[in-house]
Structures are given as structure tokens and as C-alpha cells.
Design a protein around this motif. Structure first.
Motif, PDB file in Angstrom:
ATOM      1  N   CYS A  16       0.813  -1.110   0.076  1.00 45.17           N
ATOM      2  CA  CYS A  16      -0.033  -0.144  -0.162  1.00 45.17           C
ATOM      3  C   CYS A  16       0.924   1.220   0.004  1.00 45.17           C
ATOM      4  O   CYS A  16       2.052   1.409   0.506  1.00 45.17           O
ATOM      5  N   ASN A  17       0.412   2.365  -0.536  1.00 45.83           N
ATOM      6  CA  ASN A  17       1.140   3.535  -0.608  1.00 45.83           C
ATOM      7  C   ASN A  17       1.421   4.184   0.877  1.00 45.83           C
ATOM      8  O   ASN A  17       2.784   4.776   0.755  1.00 45.83           O
ATOM      9  N   ASN A  18       0.701   3.829   1.686  1.00 43.81           N
ATOM     10  CA  ASN A  18       1.154   4.453   3.150  1.00 43.81           C
ATOM     11  C   ASN A  18       1.935   3.531   3.907  1.00 43.81           C
ATOM     12  O   ASN A  18       2.262   3.758   5.196  1.00 43.81           O
ATOM     13  N   ASP A  19       2.465   2.363   3.310  1.00 41.96           N
ATOM     14  CA  ASP A  19       3.450   1.491   4.155  1.00 41.96           C
ATOM     15  C   ASP A  19       4.664   2.042   4.691  1.00 41.96           C
ATOM     16  O   ASP A  19       5.232   2.952   3.964  1.00 41.96           O
ATOM     17  N   VAL A  20       5.110   2.217   5.810  1.00 42.38           N
ATOM     18  CA  VAL A  20       6.306   2.319   6.276  1.00 42.38           C
ATOM     19  C   VAL A  20       7.269   1.414   6.668  1.00 42.38           C
ATOM     20  O   VAL A  20       7.096   0.094   6.683  1.00 42.38           O
ATOM     21  N   ASN A  21       8.686   1.566   6.056  1.00 42.12           N
ATOM     22  CA  ASN A  21       9.556   0.715   5.990  1.00 42.12           C
ATOM     23  C   ASN A  21      10.903   1.601   6.331  1.00 42.12           C
ATOM     24  O   ASN A  21      11.644   1.889   5.484  1.00 42.12           O
ATOM     25  N   LEU A  22      11.167   1.843   7.629  1.00 43.08           N
ATOM     26  CA  LEU A  22      12.251   2.819   8.012  1.00 43.08           C
ATOM     27  C   LEU A  22      13.368   2.147   8.947  1.00 43.08           C
ATOM     28  O   LEU A  22      13.152   1.200   9.670  1.00 43.08           O
ATOM     29  N   GLU A  23      14.576   2.404   8.861  1.00 41.76           N
ATOM     30  CA  GLU A  23      15.646   2.163   9.629  1.00 41.76           C
ATOM     31  C   GLU A  23      16.369   3.216  10.370  1.00 41.76           C
ATOM     32  O   GLU A  23      16.722   4.221   9.809  1.00 41.76           O
ATOM     33  N   VAL A  24      16.309   3.105  11.756  1.00 42.08           N
ATOM     34  CA  VAL A  24      16.820   4.154  12.442  1.00 42.08           C
ATOM     35  C   VAL A  24      18.023   3.543  13.397  1.00 42.08           C
ATOM     36  O   VAL A  24      17.863   2.488  14.153  1.00 42.08           O
ATOM     37  N   THR A  25      19.028   4.009  13.225  1.00 44.30           N
ATOM     38  CA  THR A  25      20.380   3.616  13.906  1.00 44.30           C
ATOM     39  C   THR A  25      20.274   3.925  15.390  1.00 44.30           C
ATOM     40  O   THR A  25      19.592   4.981  15.836  1.00 44.30           O
ATOM     41  N   LEU A  26      20.923   3.039  16.240  1.00 43.52           N
ATOM     42  CA  LEU A  26      20.556   3.426  17.561  1.00 43.52           C
ATOM     43  C   LEU A  26      21.279   4.575  18.158  1.00 43.52           C
ATOM     44  O   LEU A  26      20.957   5.319  19.136  1.00 43.52           O
ATOM     45  N   SER A  27      22.520   5.082  17.622  1.00 51.61           N
ATOM     46  CA  SER A  27      23.090   6.382  17.717  1.00 51.61           C
ATOM     47  C   SER A  27      22.264   7.267  17.455  1.00 51.61           C
ATOM     48  O   SER A  27      22.103   8.262  18.200  1.00 51.61           O
ATOM     49  N   LYS A  28      21.319   7.505  16.408  1.00 48.16           N
ATOM     50  CA  LYS A  28      20.814   8.352  16.157  1.00 48.16           C
ATOM     51  C   LYS A  28      19.354   8.426  17.115  1.00 48.16           C
ATOM     52  O   LYS A  28      19.003   9.405  17.664  1.00 48.16           O
ATOM     53  N   LEU A  29      18.854   7.196  17.449  1.00 49.30           N
ATOM     54  CA  LEU A  29      17.834   7.218  18.339  1.00 49.30           C
ATOM     55  C   LEU A  29      18.300   7.756  19.726  1.00 49.30           C
ATOM     56  O   LEU A  29      17.477   8.420  20.373  1.00 49.30           O
ATOM     57  N   LEU A  30      19.328   7.414  20.297  1.00 47.07           N
ATOM     58  CA  LEU A  30      19.878   7.987  21.529  1.00 47.07           C
ATOM     59  C   LEU A  30      20.177   9.343  21.453  1.00 47.07           C
ATOM     60  O   LEU A  30      20.054  10.112  22.735  1.00 47.07           O
ATOM     61  N   SER A  31      20.678   9.741  20.277  1.00 48.09           N
ATOM     62  CA  SER A  31      20.809  11.434  20.292  1.00 48.09           C
ATOM     63  C   SER A  31      19.738  12.309  20.016  1.00 48.09           C
ATOM     64  O   SER A  31      19.572  13.414  20.140  1.00 48.09           O
ATOM     65  N   ASN A  32      18.370  11.692  19.829  1.00 47.42           N
ATOM     66  CA  ASN A  32      17.063  12.329  19.865  1.00 47.42           C
ATOM     67  C   ASN A  32      16.804  12.697  21.462  1.00 47.42           C
ATOM     68  O   ASN A  32      16.592  11.938  22.277  1.00 47.42           O
ATOM     69  N   GLU A  33      16.587  14.308  21.448  1.00 42.79           N
ATOM     70  CA  GLU A  33      16.206  14.465  22.807  1.00 42.79           C
ATOM     71  C   GLU A  33      15.313  13.842  23.323  1.00 42.79           C
ATOM     72  O   GLU A  33      15.393  13.838  24.768  1.00 42.79           O
ATOM     73  N   LYS A  34      13.977  13.939  22.768  1.00 42.32           N
ATOM     74  CA  LYS A  34      12.834  13.398  23.392  1.00 42.32           C
ATOM     75  C   LYS A  34      12.822  11.691  23.730  1.00 42.32           C
ATOM     76  O   LYS A  34      12.502  11.439  24.817  1.00 42.32           O
ATOM     77  N   VAL A  35      13.680  11.201  23.000  1.00 41.78           N
ATOM     78  CA  VAL A  35      13.976   9.715  22.992  1.00 41.78           C
ATOM     79  C   VAL A  35      14.770   9.448  24.254  1.00 41.78           C
ATOM     80  O   VAL A  35      14.515   8.834  25.394  1.00 41.78           O
ATOM     81  N   ALA A  36      15.678  10.351  24.324  1.00 40.98           N
ATOM     82  CA  ALA A  36      16.734  10.402  25.493  1.00 40.98           C
ATOM     83  C   ALA A  36      16.145  10.546  26.899  1.00 40.98           C
ATOM     84  O   ALA A  36      16.502  10.148  27.992  1.00 40.98           O
TER      85      ALA A  36
END
Length: 108
Positions: A13-33
Motif C-alpha cells: 500500500c502507498n502508506n506502508d512504512v519501512n524505516l531503519e533508525v540507527t541506535l546512535s541516532k535514536l539515543l541522540s534524539n532529545e525526546k527519546v533520551a
């Protein structure tokens, strides 16, 4: 069915999501941290988040896998047959177009 294969597929479907997020990028996100610190080290100060390996988090649309059986003689037409199976069972809806083959297993 003599000389058959089990075919598994999902509907794309057009609105399917398939993303890869590295752990370092995830941990550097202020809200996630902030959420991690709040959940696992509540009330503690001067904390940093680090990881010892680079890993990835995958965010994907959860898809239902459909199956059908075909003759081995139909191997060249499996994708077309999967699309026909999806249409026959009204699995292709608005904003969805085509199928993605997931697995093909020889039954005998």
C-alpha cells in the motif's frame, strides 16, 4: 495438488512504512533520551546515553501474510497469480497496488 508450491505474499500500500533508525541516532534524539532517562533512571542527574555497538531499529507496517497453493508448472507466473488471488479475495483496496512475495515453499 501434485507438484505444488505454497506461495506467501503481502499486499503493498502507498502508506506502508519501512524505516531503519540507527541506535546512535535514536539515543541522540532529545525526546527519546529524556524518555529513557525518565523511565530507567528517574531522579538521577548528569546522565549520558551510549551504546557499545551500532545497531538498528526497524519501523515497518505490520502486514498480514496470505497464502495460496499453485502447481510447480506455474512458477513463472507466481507474481501474477498472487495478484489475482489478492483481487479474488478483495485484499487490494484503495491506496494499495500489487503484492510482494514473501516465501515460496515446494510441497512435494
Amino acid at each position: 495438488m501434485e507438484g505444488s508450491m505454497k506461495v506467501s505474499y503481502t499486499v503493498m500500500c502507498n502508506n506502508d512504512v519501512n524505516l531503519e533508525v540507527t541506535l546512535s541516532k535514536l539515543l541522540s534524539n532529545e525526546k527519546v533520551a529524556k524518555a529513557i532517562k525518565s523511565e530507567f533512571a528517574k531522579g538521577m542527574r548528569n546522565l549520558t546515553l551510549t551504546s557499545n555497538e551500532e545497531a538498528s531499529l526497524y519501523i515497518k507496517t505490520e502486514k498480514e501474510v496470505y497464502e495460496f497453493t499453485v502447481s510447480k508448472n506455474d512458477f513463472a507466473d507466481i507474481l501474477v497469480l498472487a495478484e489475482e488471488d489478492a483481487r479474488k479475495h478483495k485484499r487490494i483496496k484503495k491506496e494499495c497496488e500489487g503484492v510482494e512475495l514473501v516465501d515460496i515453499v515446494t510441497l512435494d
